[in-house]
Design a protein around this motif. Structure first.
Motif, PDB file in Angstrom:
ATOM      1  N   LYS A   5     -31.903  -7.747  32.812  1.00 58.08           N
ATOM      2  CA  LYS A   5     -30.759  -8.164  32.012  1.00 58.08           C
ATOM      3  C   LYS A   5     -30.996  -9.557  31.459  1.00 58.08           C
ATOM      4  O   LYS A   5     -31.629 -10.386  32.102  1.00 58.08           O
ATOM      5  N   GLN A   6     -30.475  -9.794  30.260  1.00 62.79           N
ATOM      6  CA  GLN A   6     -30.574 -11.119  29.653  1.00 62.79           C
ATOM      7  C   GLN A   6     -29.226 -11.487  29.054  1.00 62.79           C
ATOM      8  O   GLN A   6     -28.437 -10.630  28.694  1.00 62.79           O
ATOM      9  N   THR A   7     -28.998 -12.770  28.941  1.00 66.35           N
ATOM     10  CA  THR A   7     -27.771 -13.271  28.331  1.00 66.35           C
ATOM     11  C   THR A   7     -27.771 -12.953  26.847  1.00 66.35           C
ATOM     12  O   THR A   7     -28.757 -13.182  26.148  1.00 66.35           O
ATOM     13  N   SER A   8     -26.660 -12.420  26.357  1.00 66.78           N
ATOM     14  CA  SER A   8     -26.546 -12.089  24.934  1.00 66.78           C
ATOM     15  C   SER A   8     -26.413 -13.356  24.092  1.00 66.78           C
ATOM     16  O   SER A   8     -26.081 -14.428  24.607  1.00 66.78           O
ATOM     17  N   SER A   9     -26.658 -13.222  22.808  1.00 69.56           N
ATOM     18  CA  SER A   9     -26.521 -14.367  21.897  1.00 69.56           C
ATOM     19  C   SER A   9     -25.090 -14.896  21.886  1.00 69.56           C
ATOM     20  O   SER A   9     -24.863 -16.105  21.846  1.00 69.56           O
ATOM     21  N   LYS A  10     -24.129 -13.987  21.938  1.00 68.51           N
ATOM     22  CA  LYS A  10     -22.717 -14.385  21.923  1.00 68.51           C
ATOM     23  C   LYS A  10     -22.366 -15.197  23.170  1.00 68.51           C
ATOM     24  O   LYS A  10     -21.726 -16.246  23.090  1.00 68.51           O
ATOM     25  N   THR A  11     -22.825 -14.727  24.331  1.00 72.81           N
ATOM     26  CA  THR A  11     -22.556 -15.448  25.569  1.00 72.81           C
ATOM     27  C   THR A  11     -23.306 -16.769  25.603  1.00 72.81           C
ATOM     28  O   THR A  11     -22.784 -17.786  26.073  1.00 72.81           O
ATOM     29  N   ALA A  12     -24.530 -16.785  25.078  1.00 72.66           N
ATOM     30  CA  ALA A  12     -25.312 -18.028  25.031  1.00 72.66           C
ATOM     31  C   ALA A  12     -24.609 -19.071  24.165  1.00 72.66           C
ATOM     32  O   ALA A  12     -24.594 -20.260  24.500  1.00 72.66           O
ATOM     33  N   VAL A  31     -22.659 -22.693  35.656  1.00 74.04           N
ATOM     34  CA  VAL A  31     -22.750 -21.283  35.293  1.00 74.04           C
ATOM     35  C   VAL A  31     -23.282 -21.146  33.862  1.00 74.04           C
ATOM     36  O   VAL A  31     -24.135 -20.300  33.577  1.00 74.04           O
ATOM     37  N   ALA A  32     -22.806 -21.988  32.971  1.00 77.69           N
ATOM     38  CA  ALA A  32     -23.261 -21.950  31.578  1.00 77.69           C
ATOM     39  C   ALA A  32     -24.756 -22.265  31.482  1.00 77.69           C
ATOM     40  O   ALA A  32     -25.493 -21.620  30.731  1.00 77.69           O
ATOM     41  N   GLY A  33     -25.193 -23.229  32.259  1.00 78.09           N
ATOM     42  CA  GLY A  33     -26.610 -23.577  32.278  1.00 78.09           C
ATOM     43  C   GLY A  33     -27.459 -22.414  32.763  1.00 78.09           C
ATOM     44  O   GLY A  33     -28.529 -22.129  32.213  1.00 78.09           O
ATOM     45  N   SER A  34     -26.985 -21.729  33.781  1.00 75.48           N
ATOM     46  CA  SER A  34     -27.702 -20.565  34.302  1.00 75.48           C
ATOM     47  C   SER A  34     -27.771 -19.467  33.241  1.00 75.48           C
ATOM     48  O   SER A  34     -28.819 -18.844  33.044  1.00 75.48           O
ATOM     49  N   ALA A  35     -26.663 -19.251  32.561  1.00 71.28           N
ATOM     50  CA  ALA A  35     -26.635 -18.218  31.513  1.00 71.28           C
ATOM     51  C   ALA A  35     -27.627 -18.546  30.406  1.00 71.28           C
ATOM     52  O   ALA A  35     -28.358 -17.662  29.926  1.00 71.28           O
ATOM     53  N   LEU A  36     -27.677 -19.802  29.999  1.00 67.24           N
ATOM     54  CA  LEU A  36     -28.615 -20.195  28.943  1.00 67.24           C
ATOM     55  C   LEU A  36     -30.069 -20.059  29.394  1.00 67.24           C
ATOM     56  O   LEU A  36     -30.929 -19.678  28.600  1.00 67.24           O
ATOM     57  N   THR A  37     -30.331 -20.349  30.635  1.00 65.53           N
ATOM     58  CA  THR A  37     -31.681 -20.225  31.172  1.00 65.53           C
ATOM     59  C   THR A  37     -32.165 -18.771  31.089  1.00 65.53           C
ATOM     60  O   THR A  37     -33.340 -18.511  30.915  1.00 65.53           O
ATOM     61  N   GLN A  38     -31.234 -17.847  31.178  1.00 65.95           N
ATOM     62  CA  GLN A  38     -31.580 -16.430  31.190  1.00 65.95           C
ATOM     63  C   GLN A  38     -31.497 -15.779  29.807  1.00 65.95           C
ATOM     64  O   GLN A  38     -31.593 -14.570  29.692  1.00 65.95           O
ATOM     65  N   LYS A  39     -31.366 -16.587  28.775  1.00 64.30           N
ATOM     66  CA  LYS A  39     -31.224 -16.047  27.422  1.00 64.30           C
ATOM     67  C   LYS A  39     -32.421 -15.197  27.013  1.00 64.30           C
ATOM     68  O   LYS A  39     -32.272 -14.070  26.595  1.00 64.30           O
ATOM     69  N   ALA A  71     -19.055 -13.991  34.487  1.00 60.12           N
ATOM     70  CA  ALA A  71     -19.304 -12.565  34.705  1.00 60.12           C
ATOM     71  C   ALA A  71     -20.707 -12.182  34.245  1.00 60.12           C
ATOM     72  O   ALA A  71     -21.405 -11.422  34.921  1.00 60.12           O
ATOM     73  N   SER A  72     -21.117 -12.713  33.117  1.00 57.18           N
ATOM     74  CA  SER A  72     -22.472 -12.447  32.618  1.00 57.18           C
ATOM     75  C   SER A  72     -23.517 -12.968  33.593  1.00 57.18           C
ATOM     76  O   SER A  72     -24.508 -12.291  33.896  1.00 57.18           O
ATOM     77  N   THR A  73     -23.283 -14.157  34.094  1.00 61.83           N
ATOM     78  CA  THR A  73     -24.223 -14.761  35.039  1.00 61.83           C
ATOM     79  C   THR A  73     -24.301 -13.942  36.325  1.00 61.83           C
ATOM     80  O   THR A  73     -25.389 -13.688  36.837  1.00 61.83           O
ATOM     81  N   LEU A  74     -23.166 -13.504  36.828  1.00 61.85           N
ATOM     82  CA  LEU A  74     -23.171 -12.700  38.060  1.00 61.85           C
ATOM     83  C   LEU A  74     -23.852 -11.350  37.850  1.00 61.85           C
ATOM     84  O   LEU A  74     -24.479 -10.830  38.769  1.00 61.85           O
ATOM     85  N   SER A  75     -23.745 -10.802  36.662  1.00 60.17           N
ATOM     86  CA  SER A  75     -24.387  -9.503  36.414  1.00 60.17           C
ATOM     87  C   SER A  75     -25.906  -9.621  36.455  1.00 60.17           C
ATOM     88  O   SER A  75     -26.606  -8.618  36.572  1.00 60.17           O
ATOM     89  N   GLN A  76     -26.418 -10.839  36.390  1.00 63.97           N
ATOM     90  CA  GLN A  76     -27.858 -11.074  36.412  1.00 63.97           C
ATOM     91  C   GLN A  76     -28.341 -11.570  37.773  1.00 63.97           C
ATOM     92  O   GLN A  76     -29.442 -12.092  37.910  1.00 63.97           O
ATOM     93  N   THR A  77     -27.495 -11.385  38.786  1.00 62.32           N
ATOM     94  CA  THR A  77     -27.854 -11.755  40.146  1.00 62.32           C
ATOM     95  C   THR A  77     -28.615 -10.594  40.769  1.00 62.32           C
ATOM     96  O   THR A  77     -28.199  -9.447  40.647  1.00 62.32           O
ATOM     97  N   PRO A  78     -29.739 -10.863  41.422  1.00 59.13           N
ATOM     98  CA  PRO A  78     -30.481  -9.764  42.039  1.00 59.13           C
ATOM     99  C   PRO A  78     -29.675  -9.098  43.150  1.00 59.13           C
ATOM    100  O   PRO A  78     -28.894  -9.762  43.835  1.00 59.13           O
TER     101      PRO A  78
END
Length: 88
Positions: A5-12, A31-39, A71-78
């Motif tokens: 899974k990757q962060t969407s452009s909209k969420t980024a 959380v925002a930083g984590s989401a951007l890291t996973q873009k 929510a996006s960040t949590l969905s990318q948790t192993p």
């Protein structure tokens, strides 16, 4: 551990705005930083970011944007290993 899974452009975009907003909480910024890291990477959400995402989601004062990013960040948790899984 890789992540499909990757962060969407909209969420980024939302995450970027959260990071630049001086009124955003430290948890929301984490959380925002984590989401951007996973873009555009296969990185996964770390324990601290996952914990902060949970706190943001349970915070009644958190904005819809912050909760969406969390929510996006949590969905990318192993997934946790239960010990019942068979190795391949």
């Amino acid at each position: 551990m890789s992540n499909k899974k990757q962060t969407s452009s909209k969420t980024a975009s939302k995450a970027s705005k959260t990071l630049s907003n001086p009124k955003s909480s430290q948890q929301a910024k984490s959380v925002a930083g984590s989401a951007l890291t996973q873009k555009d990477s296969k990185q996964v959400t770390g324990k601290t970011a996952a914990s902060n995402a949970g706190k943001v989601l349970s915070n009644p004062k958190a904005t819809k944007t912050a909760k969406s990013i969390a929510a996006s960040t949590l969905s990318q948790t192993p997934a946790k290993k239960t010990g019942n899984e068979k190795s391949k």
